[in-house]
Design a protein around this motif. Structure first.
Motif, PDB file in Angstrom:
ATOM      1  N   CYS A 268       0.794  -1.227   0.000  1.00  0.00           N
ATOM      2  CA  CYS A 268       0.000   0.000   0.000  1.00  0.00           C
ATOM      3  C   CYS A 268       0.828   1.279   0.000  1.00  0.00           C
ATOM      4  CB  CYS A 268      -0.939  -0.011   1.202  1.00  0.00           C
ATOM      5  SG  CYS A 268      -2.095   1.367   1.239  1.00  0.00           S
ATOM      6  N   THR A 269       1.868   1.345   0.786  1.00  0.00           N
ATOM      7  CA  THR A 269       2.661   2.581   0.858  1.00  0.00           C
ATOM      8  C   THR A 269       4.133   2.348   0.552  1.00  0.00           C
ATOM      9  OG1 THR A 269       3.198   2.375   3.207  1.00  0.00           O
ATOM     10  CG2 THR A 269       1.103   3.448   2.649  1.00  0.00           C
ATOM     11  N   GLY A 270       4.431   1.210  -0.047  1.00  0.00           N
ATOM     12  CA  GLY A 270       5.828   0.886  -0.323  1.00  0.00           C
ATOM     13  C   GLY A 270       6.424  -0.022   0.724  1.00  0.00           C
ATOM     14  N   TYR A 271       5.724  -0.147   1.859  1.00  0.00           N
ATOM     15  CA  TYR A 271       6.228  -0.956   2.973  1.00  0.00           C
ATOM     16  C   TYR A 271       5.090  -1.739   3.606  1.00  0.00           C
ATOM     17  CZ  TYR A 271       9.782   2.608   2.312  1.00  0.00           C
ATOM     18  OH  TYR A 271      10.704   3.452   1.738  1.00  0.00           O
ATOM     19  N   GLY A 272       4.201  -2.284   2.773  1.00  0.00           N
ATOM     20  CA  GLY A 272       3.004  -2.907   3.304  1.00  0.00           C
ATOM     21  C   GLY A 272       2.071  -1.822   3.809  1.00  0.00           C
TER      22      GLY A 272
END
Length: 418
Positions: A268-272
């Motif tokens: 979702c945001t580049g990091y889960g």
């Protein structure tokens, strides 16, 4: 850092170094999961004022927006936060319709002057408004929304809204502004997203989707069943091979990628799930939430400051996410969707995303299915992965539905729109 160096100067230095060979390694570190972020995004809902009345809007509360002076305080606080943590900062201006804030252009200029990456989540606006933006500086991107093909879209967003977006996209292209279309996945449009994506090929730079959060007015809409969702996900993955403008944002896409032996996306945001990690949402009255799609207040930026909100116990709980995901092999790039769990009536911090099919992954994506995918298709998927990894590693992290899902996890943040 010299004692006299301002937080703004330090942020500029961090931004410049992060783009060069001497990349800084000061990052946000999660004490709950093995992940770290070099970028941070504030999704700022400047106002709830909006000329539309979408049937899935999750918050139409009447909140008084901040005035210009307080808005500048927020931007300076964001700059100081990013400088303190050594991360690259971006602000995503949204609403409602952000252009309806009486000081929108002044706030936009102030963000640009502070060297923040700026993206916009909004509705179609007159060309003159876009030209006014470009005269200050081009936004990193402009994201609009559609809910499917014309008939279904207009039943959700109002008559004429589909055509308004279709007519607006060429204007963005003419002005050199990167464009995104976001779709909210519901039971009513689950079979329309891939056809919509194909129809928009060549018209929009990127298209992606979010699952419906059954919060606010969205509670009255139907969500797809889990079987419908997984079937759609499988079809979308294959469609994307020949339609590279289709993007991923949903964390659960990492289940089939894991099964098919493909590199994981950032989620979702580049990091889960990045709630209260490398992403927070700011409401018009200054309340800070871990995620915009469900009630998740962690502080107030004017009363507490961004740092205090970020370090609060509430923020820590949202960063940790659902304890039901503990021990999962893809947790650092997943965590499900807290908003979906909440909207489904579950305890988002203790129960699993109801759409998670990790335990049934062998049924939906058996290892044998890899052999069923033509070799040319598999090569195309991997080639696209490598190309996007290179491209994303050079971005500023302020993207919307873009990298969300990008494989490198190099900081992409996905904003949501009311």
């Amino acid at each position: 850092m010299a004692p006299s160096e301002s937080s703004g100067a330090r942020l500029r230095r961090v931004n410049e170094r992060a783009g060069g060979s001497g990349s800084v390694r000061v990052v946000l570190r999660d004490t709950h999961h093995p992940r770290e972020a070099s970028r941070f995004a504030l999704q700022w809902h400047l106002t709830h004022a909006c000329e539309m009345h979408c049937r899935h809007c999750y918050d139409r509360s009447k909140l008084s927006p901040l005035g210009y002076a307080d808005a500048v305080r927020v931007l300076d606080d964001l700059v100081a936060f990013c400088a303190r943590h050594g991360v690259i900062g971006s602000v995503i201006l949204s609403g409602g319709n952000p252009f309806l804030h009486p000081s929108f252009f002044e706030i936009y200029r102030a963000a640009i002057e502070r060297r923040l990456g700026v993206g916009i989540l909004g509705n179609p606006v007159p060309r003159a408004d876009l030209e006014r933006l470009v005269a200050i500086a081009k936004p990193r991107y402009y994201q609009v929304s559609l809910e499917g093909l014309e008939s279904h879209n207009d039943s959700i967003r109002g008559p004429g809204s589909y055509r308004a977006v279709i007519d607006f996209l060429p204007v963005l292209k003419e002005l050199g502004i990167e464009s995104y279309v976001m779709v909210t996945l519901t039971r009513g449009n689950v079979e329309e997203i891939v056809p919509l994506g194909r129809l928009l090929a060549g018209r929009v730079d990127h298209l992606c989707w979010n699952r419906l959060s059954q919060v606010g007015e969205g509670a009255a809409l139907g969500a797809p069943s889990r079987d419908q969702f997984v079937t759609f996900l499988r079809d979308y993955i294959l469609a994307r091979v020949t339609a590279p403008h289709l993007m991923f944002k949903d964390n659960l896409v990492n289940i089939p990628r894991h099964q098919l032996g493909l590199p994981l996306y950032g989620g979702c945001t580049g990091y889960g799930c990045g709630a209260a990690f490398n992403f927070v949402a700011l409401l018009p009255n200054g309340d800070v939430h871990a995620c915009r799609k469900f009630p998740s207040k962690i502080g107030n930026v004017l009363e507490d400051g961004l740092e205090a909100a970020y370090q609060s116990d509430a923020a820590s709980a949202y960063r940790r996410g659902s304890t039901a995901c503990d021990g999962c092999a893809i947790r650092s790039r997943c965590g499900g969707c807290l908003a979906t769990a909440h909207g489904s009536g579950l305890d988002a911090l203790r129960e699993r995303d109801p759409y998670c099919f990790w335990d049934e992954r062998d049924e939906w994506f058996p290892e044998a299915r890899v052999a069923e995918i033509p070799k040319d298709t598999r090569r195309a998927i991997l080639a696209e992965h490598r190309a996007r990894s290179v491209a994303v590693s050079g971005t500023d992290g302020s993207t919307s539905c873009v990298g969300i899902a990008e494989e490198t996890g190099s900081a992409v943040v996905s904003p949501e729109k009311v």
